[in-house]
Design a protein around this motif. Structure first.
Motif, PDB file in Angstrom:
ATOM      1  N   ARG A  84       0.794  -1.218   0.000  1.00 58.66           N
ATOM      2  CA  ARG A  84       0.000   0.000   0.000  1.00 58.66           C
ATOM      3  C   ARG A  84       0.833   1.277   0.000  1.00 58.66           C
ATOM      4  O   ARG A  84       0.577   2.212  -0.777  1.00 58.66           O
ATOM      5  CB  ARG A  84      -0.920  -0.050   1.217  1.00 58.66           C
ATOM      6  N   LEU A  85       1.828   1.355   0.863  1.00 63.75           N
ATOM      7  CA  LEU A  85       2.585   2.593   0.999  1.00 63.75           C
ATOM      8  C   LEU A  85       3.365   2.932  -0.266  1.00 63.75           C
ATOM      9  O   LEU A  85       3.464   4.106  -0.646  1.00 63.75           O
ATOM     10  CB  LEU A  85       3.528   2.502   2.201  1.00 63.75           C
ATOM     11  N   ASN A  86       3.907   1.919  -0.932  1.00 63.14           N
ATOM     12  CA  ASN A  86       4.616   2.174  -2.184  1.00 63.14           C
ATOM     13  C   ASN A  86       3.655   2.585  -3.288  1.00 63.14           C
ATOM     14  O   ASN A  86       3.981   3.443  -4.123  1.00 63.14           O
ATOM     15  CB  ASN A  86       5.419   0.945  -2.604  1.00 63.14           C
ATOM     16  N   GLU A  87       2.464   1.978  -3.309  1.00 64.17           N
ATOM     17  CA  GLU A  87       1.449   2.374  -4.296  1.00 64.17           C
ATOM     18  C   GLU A  87       1.065   3.842  -4.100  1.00 64.17           C
ATOM     19  O   GLU A  87       0.950   4.607  -5.064  1.00 64.17           O
ATOM     20  CB  GLU A  87       0.205   1.487  -4.157  1.00 64.17           C
ATOM     21  N   ILE A  88       0.867   4.223  -2.860  1.00 67.16           N
ATOM     22  CA  ILE A  88       0.500   5.608  -2.559  1.00 67.16           C
ATOM     23  C   ILE A  88       1.586   6.560  -3.024  1.00 67.16           C
ATOM     24  O   ILE A  88       1.313   7.570  -3.686  1.00 67.16           O
ATOM     25  CB  ILE A  88       0.242   5.778  -1.049  1.00 67.16           C
ATOM     26  N   GLY A 116     -11.741  14.867  -6.135  1.00 66.44           N
ATOM     27  CA  GLY A 116     -11.578  13.427  -6.027  1.00 66.44           C
ATOM     28  C   GLY A 116     -12.935  12.785  -5.873  1.00 66.44           C
ATOM     29  O   GLY A 116     -13.778  13.280  -5.106  1.00 66.44           O
ATOM     30  N   PHE A 117     -13.163  11.710  -6.608  1.00 70.75           N
ATOM     31  CA  PHE A 117     -14.432  10.985  -6.526  1.00 70.75           C
ATOM     32  C   PHE A 117     -14.190   9.604  -5.932  1.00 70.75           C
ATOM     33  O   PHE A 117     -13.299   8.872  -6.382  1.00 70.75           O
ATOM     34  CB  PHE A 117     -15.073  10.852  -7.907  1.00 70.75           C
ATOM     35  N   ALA A 122      -9.331  10.038  -1.222  1.00 70.10           N
ATOM     36  CA  ALA A 122      -8.142   9.770  -0.401  1.00 70.10           C
ATOM     37  C   ALA A 122      -6.878  10.060  -1.197  1.00 70.10           C
ATOM     38  O   ALA A 122      -5.890  10.581  -0.665  1.00 70.10           O
ATOM     39  CB  ALA A 122      -8.157   8.326   0.089  1.00 70.10           C
ATOM     40  N   THR A 123      -6.906   9.733  -2.484  1.00 70.00           N
ATOM     41  CA  THR A 123      -5.745   9.974  -3.337  1.00 70.00           C
ATOM     42  C   THR A 123      -5.408  11.455  -3.404  1.00 70.00           C
ATOM     43  O   THR A 123      -4.246  11.853  -3.246  1.00 70.00           O
ATOM     44  CB  THR A 123      -6.000   9.425  -4.753  1.00 70.00           C
ATOM     45  N   LEU A 140     -14.302  16.932  -2.313  1.00 66.36           N
ATOM     46  CA  LEU A 140     -14.314  15.514  -1.954  1.00 66.36           C
ATOM     47  C   LEU A 140     -15.710  14.985  -2.258  1.00 66.36           C
ATOM     48  O   LEU A 140     -16.668  15.338  -1.574  1.00 66.36           O
ATOM     49  CB  LEU A 140     -13.969  15.327  -0.472  1.00 66.36           C
ATOM     50  N   TRP A 141     -15.808  14.149  -3.283  1.00 71.63           N
ATOM     51  CA  TRP A 141     -17.118  13.712  -3.772  1.00 71.63           C
ATOM     52  C   TRP A 141     -17.300  12.215  -3.505  1.00 71.63           C
ATOM     53  O   TRP A 141     -16.562  11.391  -4.034  1.00 71.63           O
ATOM     54  CB  TRP A 141     -17.209  13.989  -5.277  1.00 71.63           C
ATOM     55  N   ALA A 142     -18.269  11.900  -2.661  1.00 67.18           N
ATOM     56  CA  ALA A 142     -18.611  10.504  -2.366  1.00 67.18           C
ATOM     57  C   ALA A 142     -17.421   9.730  -1.824  1.00 67.18           C
ATOM     58  O   ALA A 142     -17.194   8.561  -2.157  1.00 67.18           O
ATOM     59  CB  ALA A 142     -19.163   9.807  -3.608  1.00 67.18           C
ATOM     60  N   GLY A 143     -16.653  10.383  -0.970  1.00 63.17           N
ATOM     61  CA  GLY A 143     -15.498   9.730  -0.371  1.00 63.17           C
ATOM     62  C   GLY A 143     -15.000  10.543   0.807  1.00 63.17           C
ATOM     63  O   GLY A 143     -15.499  11.635   1.093  1.00 63.17           O
ATOM     64  N   SER A 144     -13.980  10.027   1.475  1.00 64.28           N
ATOM     65  CA  SER A 144     -13.500  10.657   2.697  1.00 64.28           C
ATOM     66  C   SER A 144     -12.082  11.178   2.553  1.00 64.28           C
ATOM     67  O   SER A 144     -11.352  10.816   1.621  1.00 64.28           O
ATOM     68  CB  SER A 144     -13.554   9.646   3.858  1.00 64.28           C
ATOM     69  N   PHE A 145     -11.701  12.020   3.465  1.00 67.19           N
ATOM     70  CA  PHE A 145     -10.339  12.516   3.540  1.00 67.19           C
ATOM     71  C   PHE A 145      -9.497  11.444   4.221  1.00 67.19           C
ATOM     72  O   PHE A 145      -9.951  10.798   5.166  1.00 67.19           O
ATOM     73  CB  PHE A 145     -10.310  13.814   4.353  1.00 67.19           C
ATOM     74  N   PRO A 146      -8.258  11.195   3.761  1.00 62.50           N
ATOM     75  CA  PRO A 146      -7.463  10.112   4.348  1.00 62.50           C
ATOM     76  C   PRO A 146      -7.195  10.353   5.831  1.00 62.50           C
ATOM     77  O   PRO A 146      -6.868  11.469   6.241  1.00 62.50           O
ATOM     78  CB  PRO A 146      -6.171  10.137   3.522  1.00 62.50           C
TER      79      PRO A 146
END
Length: 218
Positions: A84-88, A116-117, A122-123, A140-146
């Protein structure tokens, strides 16, 4: 033993409109899980059709996969729980390089909106915490802040940043309770999110997009 090797690869993005010295507004829009930028960006075509000074940039997640089985429609993802961390970080590097290239072709005072949708929320949150620019507004559309950003970095980003939280009344992935929790999280980080709702599901909505795009200019 697991090892990692940093390599170069080709990333893909879609662009609507032409970057020039006359560009006044740039939208970076990040799709949700299982979507492709080529289809996602179509929702924003009206922005450039009605205003030649606006350009829309839709980056695409680096991981693509078949949505059903081993063939047919393809979707993209920003990350999974595996490595995950490398993908981010790979995506942050991609988005920073893309933004640098895009904004270099614009006037210094260009107005930047970041949307962001779904998974893309998060991205964009993680990206903007490491970006070299500050947007004029964050959606932030239909999602949350990381929730894994260091508090100081999140607070620095969100302080005095115009922030909109958008969700459909019948969103099958985000309940009213979850929406309230997202609002509370953002407020605790020093943000003042403005909630926009519409009658609909886990989807974009033209009327809300128009309001967010043109509201400050009306």
């Amino acid at each position: 033993m697991e090892h990692h090797l940093t390599v170069s690869r080709t990333a893909r993005y879609q662009q609507l409109g032409t970057l020039s010295a006359h560009t006044r507004r740039v939208w970076f829009v990040c799709h949700g899980y299982g979507q492709l930028a080529a289809y996602f960006v179509r929702h924003f075509a009206f922005l450039t059709e009605t205003d030649p000074a606006t350009v829309v940039i839709a980056p695409e997640g680096l991981s693509r996969f078949y949505l059903n089985g081993t063939g047919g429609r393809v979707g993209a993802s920003w990350m999974t729980r595996d490595d995950r961390l490398n993908e981010i970080q790979d995506h942050i590097n991609f988005l920073n390089q893309l933004a640098g290239n895009v904004l270099a072709d614009c006037p210094a005072d260009v107005e930047v909106t970041v949307l962001g949708f779904s998974q893309g929320t998060a991205t964009v949150g993680r990206w903007l915490a490491q970006a070299a620019f500050r947007p004029a507004q964050l959606i932030l559309w239909a999602g949350s802040f990381p929730d894994d950003l260091p508090a100081a970095a999140a607070q620095y980003l969100l302080q005095n940043l115009p922030l909109s939280l958008v969700v459909g009344t019948d969103d099958e992935y985000i309940s009213p309770t979850q929406t309230a929790a997202i609002q509370q999280q953002l407020q605790q980080l020093g943000a003042t999110p403005q909630l926009h709702t519409f009658r609909g599901k886990h989807e974009l909505n033209r009327a809300i997009l128009e309001k967010l795009a043109y509201g400050s200019r009306q």
